[in-house]
Design an enzyme around this catalytic site. Structure first.
Site, PDB file in Angstrom:
ATOM      1  N   ASP A  28     -42.498  18.992  16.355  1.00 37.86           N
ATOM      2  CA  ASP A  28     -43.950  19.078  16.328  1.00 37.86           C
ATOM      3  C   ASP A  28     -44.479  17.677  16.043  1.00 37.86           C
ATOM      4  OD1 ASP A  28     -46.537  20.220  16.013  1.00 37.86           O
ATOM      5  OD2 ASP A  28     -45.608  22.046  15.209  1.00 37.86           O
ATOM      6  N   ASP A  34     -49.470  18.471  18.737  1.00 39.37           N
ATOM      7  CA  ASP A  34     -50.530  19.123  17.970  1.00 39.37           C
ATOM      8  C   ASP A  34     -51.897  18.541  18.376  1.00 39.37           C
ATOM      9  OD1 ASP A  34     -50.971  20.904  15.533  1.00 39.37           O
ATOM     10  OD2 ASP A  34     -51.966  19.085  14.836  1.00 39.37           O
ATOM     11  N   GLU A  55     -50.611  21.383  22.796  1.00 41.31           N
ATOM     12  CA  GLU A  55     -51.519  22.376  22.230  1.00 41.31           C
ATOM     13  C   GLU A  55     -52.926  21.862  22.521  1.00 41.31           C
ATOM     14  OE1 GLU A  55     -52.940  24.461  18.045  1.00 41.31           O
ATOM     15  OE2 GLU A  55     -52.563  22.329  18.171  1.00 41.31           O
ATOM     16  N   HIS A  69     -47.617  30.014  14.150  1.00 39.19           N
ATOM     17  CA  HIS A  69     -47.890  29.889  12.715  1.00 39.19           C
ATOM     18  C   HIS A  69     -49.385  29.894  12.394  1.00 39.19           C
ATOM     19  CE1 HIS A  69     -48.359  26.023  14.487  1.00 39.19           C
ATOM     20  NE2 HIS A  69     -48.994  25.607  13.409  1.00 39.19           N
ATOM     21  N   ASP A  70     -50.234  30.026  13.409  1.00 37.43           N
ATOM     22  CA  ASP A  70     -51.689  30.049  13.189  1.00 37.43           C
ATOM     23  C   ASP A  70     -52.308  31.423  13.438  1.00 37.43           C
ATOM     24  OD1 ASP A  70     -51.797  27.292  12.659  1.00 37.43           O
ATOM     25  OD2 ASP A  70     -52.182  26.769  14.751  1.00 37.43           O
TER      26      ASP A  70
END
Ligand code: TEU
Length: 521
Positions: free
Chosen positions: A99, A196, A255, A316-317
């Site tokens: 990430d 990200d 993302e 994870h969000d």
């Protein structure tokens, strides 16, 4: 599209490292913990791991506020542990995706610490400093995006929490330092990156006000045309891609913050990113027509952008699919969406624990850790729910840790855990494992066209996966009610079913939440 290309044809498994497996007994998962579970991941059959951040972090945003991009947080291990994880994963044919959080750093990062000292130091313009609040920009997690720093006597910009100052990508030295981070991990064996919120690296150079629009929270009441998506981003992606292409089979998935069709086409054209996420599918209601719409949109967009689609049910969000769609501890609906995910024409992403149908934990207000949850309770309870420790067995702390874990384990771990599900032929785990194996065996499931059947009874979804020499029919009964289906007049054999070995005739009755894969004889 003949050869198996890992990031296109494989299954990618996202790990939130602090919640996967704790081997050093500090209540947080660690890198050695992932290495220790590689056997499990091989058994499941995944091809790559996307690791959420494990870099040093003061935890203002649980790892997404990084104080050193080229190290491992001691709580999660060492660079040696990272090297071991890469080496052992590669031996087993598993790739590692990192990430990359390059939009912002932690306010404890050396760059920011130096920058805030005064307006003459060598890094004085590595962040976005202003004497006055220059515009109406809002932070995603609530409040103004500009915070006053007493030490420097100026305001700095942060798209997320105030402990996450955005870096000034327009500064050549910053850009170079960021690219060095990418190089560092490539040299250490990373196979790819998840970027990200990459499309907000650059903001308008005149810092103009965003136009207003109707919305709920302040951040949503603006059109985000000036705090992101600036043309400079394109050349950064090209530079990154050129670097990735110096190494064999490297990969980058973006993302895209506030993704639109236009943005995805722009950032994913030749020489830029390999892939982008699509969250319409993730946020779909539990209805075949909604999922089909998302699939149709993604198919047409991927075609226009010339990329291969991918599909995600959670990360994870977001709340887990079992929480969004499931009813109590029943796994019928989970198997439906899992089967759908694993038979898509698009790379499936699994979020850790999805393969055993993990549910979100629910926390009291005092237990909430995630910043948006603290800020917006009870309207938004934050993202802790989907980040609870992996449920390995029925022991104390679910086999995740010998000490009290950083977030509580779900009370259902006594029953719902890897160990139990490995033994149970009908578990979500074995269901998932078998479908991943089928996807590996049948190229048609990976690359064949997807052709939905539109004339279907309510709550029924059916589609054909078709290549030149093979046809596979996927039938998913979304409901509890039995469904009578007339199959196309060809001979079919059962490729996957939990209950049937064969079918006779062209009319079949699908039972509650039945998943059936048929192959044309
Ligand atoms: O997420 C960006 C993003 O879209 C989320 O912040 C989203 O707005 C939020 O989850 C809604 O509650 C990335 C990471 O995935 C996220 O974990 C980080 O918090 C964020 O960036 C900042 O790095």
């Amino acid at each position: 599209m003949d050869d198996f290309l890992w990031w296109r044809d494989g299954v990618i498994y996202q790990i939130y490292p602090r919640s996967f497996n704790d081997t050093n007994g500090n209540g947080l998962g660690d890198l050695a913990g992932i290495t220790a579970r590689l056997g499990y991941l091989v058994e499941l059959g995944v091809d790559a791991l996307w690791l959420s951040p494990f870099y040093p972090t003061p935890d203002a945003d649980f790892g997404y506020d990084i104080s050193n991009h080229v190290d491992v947080d001691p709580r999660f291990g060492t660079l040696d542990d990272f090297d071991k994880l890469v080496e052992e994963s590669h031996k087993k044919g598993i790739r590692i995706i990192l990430d990359l959080v390059l939009n912002h750093v932690s306010d404890q990062h050396a760059w920011f610490q130096e920058s805030r000292v005064d307006d003459t130091n060598p890094k004085h313009d590595w962040f976005l400093w202003q004497d006055q609040i220059p515009n109406n920009w809002e932070s995603v997690f609530g409040g103004k995006a500009w915070t006053y720093d007493k030490k420097r006597g100026q305001y700095y910009y942060h798209m997320f929490v105030k402990e996450q100052p955005d870096v000034n990508w327009r500064k050549a030295e910053v850009r170079k330092a960021q690219m060095d981070v990418v190089r560092f991990w490539l040299e250490r064996g990373a196979d790819g990156f998840r970027l990200d919120v990459f499309n907000v690296y650059f903001k308008d150079d005149q810092l103009r006000n965003n136009p207003k629009k109707f919305g709920r929270r302040a951040f949503e009441r603006q059109h985000h045309i000036y705090d992101g998506d600036q043309p400079e981003m394109e050349s950064v992606l090209e530079e990154m891609r050129a670097m990735l292409d110096e190494y064999p089979e490297r990969y980058a998935v973006g993302e895209t913050f506030f993704a639109t069709r236009e943005k995805i086409k722009r950032y994913n054209r030749a020489g830029r990113l390999h892939a982008a996420f699509d969250f319409e599918y993730l946020w779909s209601k539990y209805k075949p027509e909604k999922f089909l719409k998302a699939i149709e949109n993604w198919e047409s967009l991927a075609e226009e952008a010339n990329i291969f689609p991918n599909y995600v049910l959670s990360n994870h969000d977001t709340p887990r699919p079992a929480t969004r769609y499931g009813k109590g501890e029943d796994d019928g609906r989970i198997k439906i969406v899992m089967a759908m995910l694993l038979t898509m024409r698009g790379t499936p992403f699994l979020y850790y624990g999805e393969e055993i149908g993990m549910r979100d934990i629910s926390l009291k207000r005092s237990e909430i850790m995630d910043p948006p949850g603290i800020k917006y309770w009870p309207f938004n309870k934050g993202r802790d729910g989907c980040r609870s420790p992996m449920q390995w067995d029925d022991s104390m702390n679910a086999g995740f840790s010998k000490t009290k874990p950083w977030l509580p384990v779900h009370p259902n771990h006594k029953k719902r855990n890897v160990k139990n599900q490995q033994k149970d032929e009908n578990s979500v785990f074995n269901f998932t494992r078998k479908l991943i194996a089928l996807r590996k065996e049948y190229k048609t499931l990976r690359q064949g066209d997807i052709i939905p059947f539109t004339e279907m009874p309510k709550d029924m979804m059916a589609y054909l996966r078709k290549s030149d020499d093979e046809e596979i029919l996927v039938l998913l009964n979304f409901s509890k009610k039995k469904k009578k289906i007339t199959l196309p007049k060809m001979s079919w054999e059962v490729l996957f079913s939990e209950t049937r070995n064969d079918i006779s005739g062209n009319t079949i009755m699908l039972s509650t939440h039945e998943v059936l894969l048929l192959k044309k004889k």
